[in-house]
Motif scaffolding. Structure first.
Motif, short mmCIF file in Angstrom:
data_model
loop_
_atom_site.label_atom_id
_atom_site.label_comp_id
_atom_site.label_asym_id
_atom_site.label_seq_id
_atom_site.Cartn_x
_atom_site.Cartn_y
_atom_site.Cartn_z
N LEU A 153 37.96 45.99 32.96
CA LEU A 153 37.36 47.15 33.59
C LEU A 153 36.00 47.33 32.98
O LEU A 153 35.81 47.14 31.81
N ALA A 206 39.60 40.42 37.96
CA ALA A 206 38.52 41.36 37.65
C ALA A 206 37.84 40.94 36.36
O ALA A 206 38.49 40.56 35.40
N LEU A 212 36.66 48.66 38.60
CA LEU A 212 37.42 47.42 38.59
C LEU A 212 36.78 46.51 39.62
O LEU A 212 36.66 46.88 40.79
#
Length: 491
Positions: free
Chosen positions: A19, A3, A248
């Protein structure tokens, strides 16, 4: 694919590890019954979200912010003052000379929602952080300037205020604690700057913790993208159960893993921001950590439930007689499951309130009456502890080479000059101490929940643990002033 961090609003505001701060279908049919119990019925897919959308849309807003960005200095030739070349550079749009550029305006977009007819609006802090101007666009197309009432970076919540000649449509908060995994929810906002947009899905998880002390996120597969920051997550009754905050994603777009700060956290923050313009959280005055199974065994505890006190600096808990090594099992009448549970309970308690705190000390339980302080004030004050130090004598034990810490060493390690304890000089690579994360420079200040200032005292604590039939000895370690407990085997 991992991510990646994505700008928090269109315009590039900050982010949170892996995030991005931003402003499916359920199974249809009957659940199979098990045993003699009655069958559980699953709700079908809603026929439409149109009525709900019409109901709440007037209270959802798009937020545009504008910020002045300092101009970078461009390299270029330097000419004597009054040189004709200065005019040449200015003629080509380079005011002030060849090495300067004009300040620029940066715009960012986000979302929000109205919570009162007199114009209070909730959004994410990262949407408006550092903004010079804030403009709110309503579903009707009307726009109004907004002012910041208060912000809370810890929960990423901000409250704005607009002045309107007419009462505004608003929405109410719902109870996020009753939301279940699998419940339908609907997100609204301004994704990718495309204007008012609706997405729907289910709650895919609860009680997610991302990076903050007070995090309590609902996870949803309703599409959330950049620009959705600060927008509401509705239940099927049109109540706000979350504030869309993060996603995410490996590619910058929604992949069905979005996070909304739970409304029961947001409501408390909003109430304080409206009343005081700032948060006022309770402060107990302890440092704590969770209890691992081997630590519980070393302490003779029956379970890992509770919060282990690692340090008690001057403050409310110290005044009430709390000690390092106490295990907090209840706060203000409610059971404490772990450190996260305790932190949230204390933060929600009013400043100045006297609360009963139950602790386990040794093999006994006792209740202390603690008058809570204010966390925001306490965090601004430095905390120090300390005692005297004996003469050094090096020893290898428990997989470590240790020596009593000197005043000079304590200062170099970020501790008070008078700190008493045993300095770890080295750790054997194949030892249990290494596996538990201990390293050179750590300082042991307690063993078996008693202070240790000498190798003889540590020997005594090891002998006591063996005599009691315990497999491990509990050590209190300080690293850069921060304490934590570690259990090491003694056999």
């Amino acid at each position: 694919m991992t991510a990646q961090t994505i700008p928090q609003a269109l315009g590039g505001r900050g982010a949170v590890r892996g995030l991005a701060r931003f402003a499916g279908a359920a199974m249809l049919g009957l659940a199979l019954a098990t045993g003699p119990t009655a069958p559980a019925f699953a709700r079908g897919v809603p026929e439409s979200f149109a009525d709900l959308t019409e109901q709440v849309s007037p209270a959802v807003v798009n937020i545009t912010t504008s910020t002045t960005v300092a101009a970078p200095v461009r390299p270029g030739p330097i000419f004597p003052e009054g040189s004709p070349f200065e005019d040449l550079f200015r003629d080509f749009g380079m005011p002030g000379g060849p090495g300067e550029t004009a300040p620029q305006r940066s715009n960012a977009l986000g979302s929000g929602f109205v919570i009162s007819e007199d114009g209070f609006i909730v959004t994410n802090n990262h949407v408006i952080e550092g903004a010079d101007e804030i403009e709110v666009e309503f579903f009707s197309g009307n726009t109004l300037p907004a002012k910041v009432v208060g912000t809370d970076p810890k929960t990423d919540i901000a409250v704005l205020k607009v002045e309107s000649t007419k009462p505004l449509a608003f929405v109410k908060f719902g109870n996020s604690d009753v939301i279940r995994v699998g419940d339908w929810v609907m997100a609204m906002g301004n994704p990718l700057g495309q204007g008012f947009s609706v997405s729907a899905g289910i709650v895919s998880a609860r009680n997610r913790e991302l990076s903050g002390t007070y995090d309590d996120f609902l996870q949803t597969d309703a599409a959330i993208n950049r620009g959705n920051s600060g927008g509401p997550l509705f239940n099927m009754n049109g109540e706000v159960v979350g504030v869309n905050t993060a996603i995410l994603s490996p590619n910058g777009g929604s992949i069905g893993i979005g996070f909304s700060m739970a409304s029961n956290v947001v409501q408390k923050v909003v109430t304080q921001l409206r009343e005081f313009g700032e948060t006022r959280r309770g402060w107990l005055g302890v440092k704590i950590q969770d209890i691992s199974p081997d630590m519980a065994e070393a302490m003779g505890l029956k379970s890992t439930v509770g919060a282990l006190v690692t340090d008690v600096p001057a403050g409310p808990a110290a005044d009430a007689g709390m000690l390092a090594g106490d295990v907090i099992t209840a706060f203000d009448g409610g059971e404490v499951k772990n450190t996260r549970d305790l932190v949230r309970r204390v933060a929600d308690a009013p400043v100045g309130q006297a609360v009963r705190v139950t602790v386990t000390r040794g093999d006994k339980s006792q209740t202390l009456l603690v008058t809570l302080g204010r966390r925001e004030l306490a965090e601004a004050e430095p905390v120090q502890t300390g005692m005297s130090t004996p003469q050094p004598t090096e020893r290898e034990m428990l997989g470590m080479t240790i020596v009593p810490v000197s005043p000079d060493q304590a200062v170099e390690l970020g501790l008070a000059e008078t700190t008493q304890g045993l300095l770890i000089r080295s750790v054997s690579a194949d030892s249990e101490a290494a596996k538990k994360g201990l390293r050179a420079g750590d300082v042991i200040t307690e063993a078996g929940q008693q202070p240790v200032a000498s190798l003889a005292e540590l020997d005594a604590r090891v002998a006591e643990a063996k005599a009691a039939g315990r497999k491990s000895l509990l050590l209190l370690i300080r690293r850069g002033g921060e304490p934590r407990f570690v259990a090491l085997p003694v056999f």
